[in-house]
Design a protein around this motif. Structure first.
Motif, PDB file in Angstrom:
ATOM      1  N   PHE A  89       0.872  -1.179   0.000  1.00 32.39           N
ATOM      2  CA  PHE A  89       0.000   0.000   0.000  1.00 32.39           C
ATOM      3  C   PHE A  89       0.908   1.229   0.000  1.00 32.39           C
ATOM      4  N   ASP A  90       1.003   1.888  -1.146  1.00 37.81           N
ATOM      5  CA  ASP A  90       1.903   3.027  -1.279  1.00 37.81           C
ATOM      6  C   ASP A  90       1.437   4.210  -0.438  1.00 37.81           C
ATOM      7  N   SER A  91       2.358   5.098  -0.160  1.00 34.82           N
ATOM      8  CA  SER A  91       2.028   6.298   0.613  1.00 34.82           C
ATOM      9  C   SER A  91       1.029   7.159  -0.151  1.00 34.82           C
ATOM     10  N   LEU A  92       0.293   7.974   0.600  1.00 31.44           N
ATOM     11  CA  LEU A  92      -0.714   8.862   0.017  1.00 31.44           C
ATOM     12  C   LEU A  92      -0.216  10.299   0.088  1.00 31.44           C
ATOM     13  N   PRO A  93      -0.229  11.026  -1.015  1.00 29.75           N
ATOM     14  CA  PRO A  93       0.274  12.394  -1.001  1.00 29.75           C
ATOM     15  C   PRO A  93      -0.706  13.350  -0.322  1.00 29.75           C
ATOM     16  N   ASP A  94      -0.164  14.434   0.208  1.00 27.65           N
ATOM     17  CA  ASP A  94      -1.013  15.488   0.761  1.00 27.65           C
ATOM     18  C   ASP A  94      -1.872  16.091  -0.345  1.00 27.65           C
TER      19      ASP A  94
END
Length: 534
Positions: free
Chosen positions: A443-448
């Motif tokens: 699960f990749d990081s989520l951008p602001d």
């Protein structure tokens, strides 16, 4: 066909009554919960149009608190009143620690005030709410915080200073503390009726005539359920508390004089006639067998609540079927029915049917009415009238007591002649699949993002190619079809706002695949800068 359509309509109506957005949360680092061996977490919801909070409802994670706090009717009314809600899971404990507990709750409110931007949260009056084992908590909170308590709501549990606490141990000694002038509501259901629970409330009023104690018998209901009618009644009670006690945000809460309110007769099982409610001075009945209410509207709302059941006969019973077999009835247990977890091939979907039975609960009967089945609490969502699916949420998967426990409710409404009936059931599921091949979630990081973003697609995968699910731990958002929907942000929110999303995959015991470890990703919502003010 008509019957099936009606059931589907009732399901859609009931399933659409629940919200789940909590915009902020903080860890409660004052204690470590025995349920998780970790810090509890306190969640805050603020009405999306609220510019100034008038009060806050506070409750712990027992059973009914969660369903009430997330019900769309309750949230709509709290929005109208500018009242926030705080829910703590796992709960801080049902017993009141005279040296610590008040400080725990104040620190929670102060922390949530800081993170949310609603700095008044630590100062506004509190409405403590507690169910069953936590039903003593609201009385204790008020006794130790009389100047801060707007109203008390004790649900299906306790009278003030009762020897029969919901948690089953000795009540805390109040010393010389009182709750004079604080409106308080005790609720007990018809199908859990115990005279020894109401007697301490009447005795308390006798010994403390300055106390403002209201009572509601939740007719044709049980210990483990909350109806729309009850939620509307609770909303009316809170509305009255705000009206009569909050005169100005900078002025102390107004202490109420019970002699300026109304009286209505206590509820009696099998009652056929009742004294007419009236103002305290005009009440013609036995005042020692009556409870106080804010005004005529509140007293008459109580009588109307009882009127629906008058003259109806009992005698209907409910049971449950799993895989075509009636589940055994266990009258000595508090759950009565322990449903087996028999999942479909996907490992998370299961079916349960509620049915009418004879008094033995071992023989099904059919009389034209189909019971409605719904969630009480636990990690489950309802797909249709008989189909459910595991659905973990902000409680997480690591609570040994609650992550593996699902409670369902079967109900039949009353008719002109017959009483309505409810029946709870409990299902225990494995907290996780622990045998077989290990599984990992990517699960990749989520951008602001900015506050103008409304939707974000969520993508995660399992190394066994099993479908990954998500839940929102905190933040102004909800998930639908693997898309994160950003909700309206309250006007005084402190930016940036943190959103935390958790990915999970339960595995499948039939295919010998273990549950994956949850993967958590957080990002921040930033306020759009006004160029004119730069």
């Amino acid at each position: 066909m008509i019957k099936l359509k009606l059931i589907s309509i009732l399901f859609l109506l009931s399933s659409g009554m629940w919200a789940s957005e909590w915009q902020w949360s903080v860890q409660v680092k004052s204690l470590v919960s025995s349920e998780t061996n970790d810090y509890p977490r306190a969640f805050l919801w603020v009405p999306t149009g609220c510019r100034q909070l008038k009060a806050v409802v506070v409750g712990n994670h027992n059973m009914l608190e969660e369903g009430i706090f997330e019900h769309s009717i309750f949230r709509k009314e709290m929005s109208r009143l500018n009242v926030g809600i705080v829910w703590i899971t796992p709960g801080l404990g049902p017993e009141w620690d005279v040296d610590k507990t008040s400080g725990w709750y104040q620190r929670i409110l102060d922390q949530l005030a800081a993170v949310s931007g609603y700095d008044e949260l630590g100062k506004v009056p509190v409405i403590p709410v507690g169910h069953s084992a936590y039903a003593t908590f609201p009385w204790s909170f008020a006794a130790w915080n009389p100047d801060k308590t707007l109203a008390v709501i004790s649900l299906k549990g306790d009278a003030p200073r009762t020897p029969l606490t919901g948690y089953g141990r000795k009540n805390t000694d109040w010393g010389q503390r009182t709750i004079h002038g604080i409106p308080a509501l005790m609720v007990m259901s018809e199908y859990e009726w115990w005279e020894d629970r109401i007697t301490p409330a009447l005795k308390f009023i006798e010994n403390h005539p300055e106390a403002c104690i209201s009572f509601l018998a939740d007719v044709e209901r049980g210990h483990f359920d909350v109806s729309e009618s009850l939620i509307r009644y609770l909303c009316l009670f809170i509305t009255k508390a705000v009206k009569y006690r909050i005169t100005n945000k900078d002025v102390a809460l107004k202490s109420l004089d019970p002699r300026k309110g109304w009286l209505a007769e206590r509820w009696w099982p099998a009652c056929t006639t009742r004294n007419i409610p009236a103002s305290w001075e005009s009440y013609a009945g036995d005042k020692s067998q009556a409870f106080w209410y804010f005004d005529r509207e509140m007293a008459e709302a109580t009588e109307t609540y009882y009127l629906q059941s008058r003259g109806r006969e009992p005698g209907r019973f409910l049971g449950f079927k799993v895989k075509g077999q009636l589940v055994d009835y266990k009258p000595a247990s508090h759950d009565n029915f322990r449903l087996p977890f028999v999942p479909e091939p996907d490992g998370i979907t299961f079916k349960v049917r509620a049915v009418q039975t004879d008094s033995s609960r071992n023989v099904r009967i059919v009389d034209g009415q189909e019971p409605l089945l719904e969630r009480i609490c636990g990690p489950v969502k309802q797909l249709d009238d008989t189909t459910f699916q595991l659905s973990f949420y902000r409680m997480g998967t690591k609570n040994g007591k609650r992550s593996g426990e699902i409670w369902l409710l079967a109900s039949l409404p009353g008719t002109k002649r017959r009483k309505g009936v409810v029946q709870q059931a409990r299902m225990v599921i494995p907290v996780g699949n622990t045998l077989g091949k290990p599984q990992t979630i990517i699960f990749d990081s989520l951008p602001d993002c900015s506050e103008q973003v409304r939707r974000i697609s969520l993508m995660a995968r399992s190394d066994h190619q099993l479908p990954v699910s998500f839940y929102v731990l905190e933040g102004p958002a909800y998930i639908e079809a693997n898309r994160l929907h950003i909700t309206k942000i309250p006007p005084r929110t402190a930016f940036p706002v943190k959103v935390t999303v958790v990915a999970w995959q339960y595995g499948n015991a039939a295919d010998s695949i273990r549950s994956a470890h949850e993967v958590t990703r957080s990002f921040y919502i930033h306020k759009v800068q006004n160029n004119a003010n730069k």
